[in-house]
Design an enzyme around this catalytic site. Structure first.
Site, PDB file in Angstrom:
ATOM      1  N   HIS A 115       0.560 -12.599   0.742  1.00 50.50           N
ATOM      2  CA  HIS A 115       0.281 -11.388  -0.045  1.00 50.50           C
ATOM      3  C   HIS A 115       0.082 -10.197   0.898  1.00 50.50           C
ATOM      4  O   HIS A 115       0.688  -9.132   0.700  1.00 50.50           O
ATOM      5  CB  HIS A 115      -0.970 -11.628  -0.899  1.00 50.50           C
ATOM      6  CG  HIS A 115      -1.477 -10.424  -1.648  1.00 50.50           C
ATOM      7  ND1 HIS A 115      -1.375 -10.298  -3.023  1.00 50.50           N
ATOM      8  CD2 HIS A 115      -2.098  -9.290  -1.219  1.00 50.50           C
ATOM      9  CE1 HIS A 115      -1.912  -9.142  -3.396  1.00 50.50           C
ATOM     10  NE2 HIS A 115      -2.359  -8.508  -2.323  1.00 50.50           N
ATOM     11  N   GLU A 116      -0.759 -10.386   1.908  1.00 50.71           N
ATOM     12  CA  GLU A 116      -1.059  -9.259   2.801  1.00 50.71           C
ATOM     13  C   GLU A 116       0.170  -8.855   3.617  1.00 50.71           C
ATOM     14  O   GLU A 116       0.446  -7.663   3.796  1.00 50.71           O
ATOM     15  CB  GLU A 116      -2.228  -9.609   3.726  1.00 50.71           C
ATOM     16  CG  GLU A 116      -3.549  -9.864   3.006  1.00 50.71           C
ATOM     17  CD  GLU A 116      -3.973  -8.721   2.084  1.00 50.71           C
ATOM     18  OE1 GLU A 116      -3.601  -7.568   2.339  1.00 50.71           O
ATOM     19  OE2 GLU A 116      -4.661  -8.997   1.079  1.00 50.71           O
ATOM     20  N   HIS A 159       2.518  -6.716   1.682  1.00 49.43           N
ATOM     21  CA  HIS A 159       2.164  -5.291   1.613  1.00 49.43           C
ATOM     22  C   HIS A 159       2.895  -4.522   2.725  1.00 49.43           C
ATOM     23  O   HIS A 159       3.290  -3.366   2.533  1.00 49.43           O
ATOM     24  CB  HIS A 159       0.654  -5.094   1.759  1.00 49.43           C
ATOM     25  CG  HIS A 159      -0.097  -5.244   0.472  1.00 49.43           C
ATOM     26  ND1 HIS A 159       0.238  -4.555  -0.677  1.00 49.43           N
ATOM     27  CD2 HIS A 159      -1.191  -5.992   0.141  1.00 49.43           C
ATOM     28  CE1 HIS A 159      -0.599  -4.872  -1.653  1.00 49.43           C
ATOM     29  NE2 HIS A 159      -1.480  -5.750  -1.183  1.00 49.43           N
ATOM     30  N   ASP A 182     -10.729   1.145  -8.761  1.00 46.10           N
ATOM     31  CA  ASP A 182      -9.706   0.349  -8.082  1.00 46.10           C
ATOM     32  C   ASP A 182      -8.333   1.033  -8.133  1.00 46.10           C
ATOM     33  O   ASP A 182      -7.333   0.399  -8.469  1.00 46.10           O
ATOM     34  CB  ASP A 182      -9.651  -1.048  -8.709  1.00 46.10           C
ATOM     35  CG  ASP A 182      -8.817  -2.017  -7.896  1.00 46.10           C
ATOM     36  OD1 ASP A 182      -8.704  -1.835  -6.664  1.00 46.10           O
ATOM     37  OD2 ASP A 182      -8.281  -2.969  -8.498  1.00 46.10           O
ATOM     38  N   GLU A 201       0.706  -4.256  -5.913  1.00 43.17           N
ATOM     39  CA  GLU A 201      -0.105  -5.473  -5.881  1.00 43.17           C
ATOM     40  C   GLU A 201       0.656  -6.670  -6.441  1.00 43.17           C
ATOM     41  O   GLU A 201       0.571  -7.786  -5.920  1.00 43.17           O
ATOM     42  CB  GLU A 201      -1.399  -5.258  -6.676  1.00 43.17           C
ATOM     43  CG  GLU A 201      -2.495  -4.573  -5.890  1.00 43.17           C
ATOM     44  CD  GLU A 201      -2.863  -5.352  -4.632  1.00 43.17           C
ATOM     45  OE1 GLU A 201      -2.950  -6.590  -4.690  1.00 43.17           O
ATOM     46  OE2 GLU A 201      -3.032  -4.720  -3.585  1.00 43.17           O
ATOM     47  N   TYR A 255      -0.088   3.758  -4.131  1.00 51.32           N
ATOM     48  CA  TYR A 255      -1.154   2.811  -4.465  1.00 51.32           C
ATOM     49  C   TYR A 255      -2.084   3.400  -5.516  1.00 51.32           C
ATOM     50  O   TYR A 255      -3.279   3.601  -5.279  1.00 51.32           O
ATOM     51  CB  TYR A 255      -1.921   2.474  -3.188  1.00 51.32           C
ATOM     52  CG  TYR A 255      -2.588   1.122  -3.189  1.00 51.32           C
ATOM     53  CD1 TYR A 255      -1.879  -0.044  -3.472  1.00 51.32           C
ATOM     54  CD2 TYR A 255      -3.934   0.999  -2.882  1.00 51.32           C
ATOM     55  CE1 TYR A 255      -2.482  -1.284  -3.448  1.00 51.32           C
ATOM     56  CE2 TYR A 255      -4.555  -0.239  -2.849  1.00 51.32           C
ATOM     57  CZ  TYR A 255      -3.828  -1.372  -3.142  1.00 51.32           C
ATOM     58  OH  TYR A 255      -4.437  -2.607  -3.115  1.00 51.32           O
ATOM     59  N   HIS A 258      -5.482  -3.964  -9.168  1.00 54.30           N
ATOM     60  CA  HIS A 258      -5.623  -5.423  -9.139  1.00 54.30           C
ATOM     61  C   HIS A 258      -5.805  -6.002 -10.534  1.00 54.30           C
ATOM     62  O   HIS A 258      -5.933  -7.216 -10.677  1.00 54.30           O
ATOM     63  CB  HIS A 258      -6.814  -5.830  -8.263  1.00 54.30           C
ATOM     64  CG  HIS A 258      -6.620  -5.555  -6.810  1.00 54.30           C
ATOM     65  ND1 HIS A 258      -6.963  -4.362  -6.227  1.00 54.30           N
ATOM     66  CD2 HIS A 258      -6.085  -6.317  -5.816  1.00 54.30           C
ATOM     67  CE1 HIS A 258      -6.672  -4.395  -4.932  1.00 54.30           C
ATOM     68  NE2 HIS A 258      -6.131  -5.565  -4.656  1.00 54.30           N
TER      69      HIS A 258
END
Lengths: 358, 106
Positions: free
Chosen positions: A175-176, A179, A272, A199, A190, A277
């Site tokens: 996932h990271e 990005h 957020d 996301e 974002y 998310h």
């Protein structure tokens, strides 16, 4: 005829338009070769442009070697519970594993993600140009998070009460890193819907890397994100579920999973970054529905369409769900034709995203 | 001294952990309350410059800390990664206190 990487050697001179036709109309072997060549084409285009701009013999030589399998370059750092990045190097590419479980998991997870992007889509690292991968572990004290700082990945140990170490889930590492891929391509803003897409793309490819590593079909996969993160004290199975958003946990301390599965549950919020998310549950579920309808290995068709959409120059940083959906449908048609296109269109309609692509 | 913490964002952004939590140092064990006061002073909380997340960062958290020490009141946003060790120590201590409060183990 194929080369060492399994690509059709003759396809190197075939125009992309013809390759796309082969991908749709050819035999299974022809289709595989054409798709592999289409995937590699983007890498070559970048390298070729660079070589041409330099015009030097060295650059042309570098381009000549670009078809070989890329070499990973991973470096893992230990922040030693402080927060000054990147920390002290504890493992570089090719070095033996240490006794540090977090460092080993980060090293292996980055390797699996790198291999996935190359073997599935012929993408050479985050920037498709061999970018070195850096990750820091043991960030902060009892730190319940992982993040991408724009240049590297950062992982906390978790508090040990509710959360285990954040390197324990391969899908979290993927996932990271994803990005970074998204940032290199469309760099979706974002905030709001484009942030939720950002996301969601990380969740989708996070799950696909795990499925690819386990050789799981869409039907066999758990479609969970962060299943290994939660301790036995938590009433839940993971942080998020692409298959059933809103059902991953219901815990006295963590609260209840609030991800919507459809546009009817879209959450308007200023928190957020506009719920990036939370509302990511909607495109997450669309991907799951598409992959489940298509069947087989999800990274091969649904994943391929999503990947090409992230690379699609017509997708803009402020893209809405509907704009992203339209590009997936156009790309599905180009890559695979009617059946896949119909499955993806049906998935977006099922989650309530209005599509306008024909 | 009353301290309210709100945590925004993060890969593990969860509803139960995103709710603001208030702690009162007067209700903490004396040593813990004194330690918090020391950390607030060391971080120069009432004069510190707020920080924003890097535009390229993803899944990083932002902490909003509001402190009322009787004489002064201030709300401060601190984004990760936190470079100042004194501010990092203060955030860690507040997070530990609010985690205990949230779990009923204070």
């Amino acid at each position: 005829m194929t080369d060492a990487s399994g690509r059709c050697a003759c396809c190197a001179i075939v125009p992309p338009k013809v390759l796309r036709h082969i991908a749709r109309r050819g035999t299974a072997a022809q289709r595989d070769a054409a798709l592999a060549t289409l995937a590699t084409e983007a890498t070559h285009r970048l390298t070729r442009a660079t070589a041409q701009s330099l015009g030097s013999g060295a650059a042309r030589a570098a381009y000549a070697g670009a078809s070989a399998a890329p070499v990973k370059s991973r470096t893992i750092y230990d922040v030693a519970h402080r927060t000054t990045l990147p920390g002290k190097i504890v493992r570089s590419e090719g070095q033996r594993a240490t006794r540090d479980a977090e460092a080993s998991e980060a090293y292996d997870g980055l390797g699996a993600t790198f291999d996935f992007y190359w073997q599935a889509y012929r993408r050479n690292s985050i920037d498709d140009a061999g970018m070195a991968l850096h990750a820091s572990v043991h960030y902060g004290r009892k730190y319940d998070n992982a993040f991408w700082d724009g240049r590297q990945m950062v992982f906390g140990d978790g508090d040990g009460d509710l959360f285990n170490r954040f390197t324990s889930s391969l899908d979290v590492i993927a996932h990271e890193l994803t990005h970074g891929v998204t940032g290199d391509e469309v760099n979706l803003t974002y905030l709001g819907e484009s942030g939720a897409l950002n996301e969601s793309i990380s969740d989708v490819f996070g799950s696909l890397v795990k499925q690819w590593a386990k050789r799981q079909t869409a039907a066999k996969a758990d479609w969970l994100i962060g299943a290994e993160l939660l301790t036995s004290k938590v009433q839940g199975v993971a942080l998020r579920s692409l298959k059933a958003p809103g059902t991953a946990f219901d815990d006295p301390v963590l609260g209840k999973d609030d991800q919507p599965a459809t546009m009817a549950g879209y959450v308007e919020t200023s928190a957020d970054n506009g719920g990036v998310h939370t509302n990511s549950g909607i495109p997450n579920h669309a991907f799951y529905l598409a992959a489940a309808a298509i069947g087989g290995y999800a990274w091969e068709k649904a994943g391929r369409v999503w990947y090409e959409t992230v690379r699609d120059k017509r997708l803009k940083p402020a893209a809405t769900f509907a704009q992203f959906a339209d590009r997936t449908i156009v790309n599905a048609d180009h890559l695979f034709g009617g059946t896949v296109k119909t499955a993806i269109a049906g998935a977006w309609q099922a989650v309530g995203v209005a599509i306008s692509a024909p | 001294m009353k301290i309210e913490l709100s945590v925004d964002g993060g890969f593990a952004r969860l509803p139960g952990l995103a709710k603001p939590v208030t702690i009162d140092s007067a209700t903490l064990p004396a040593a813990r309350g004194a330690a918090l006061a020391t950390l607030v002073a060391r971080a120069r909380f009432f004069d510190a410059t707020p920080t924003s997340p890097s535009p390229a960062a993803r899944d990083a958290r932002t902490y909003t800390i509001a402190i009322d020490d009787g004489a002064r009141q201030r709300a401060l946003c601190v984004a990760e990664p936190i470079a100042d060790p004194s501010m990092r120590a203060l955030v860690d201590a507040i997070v530990a206190c609010t985690d205990d409060a949230r779990r009923g183990t204070a």
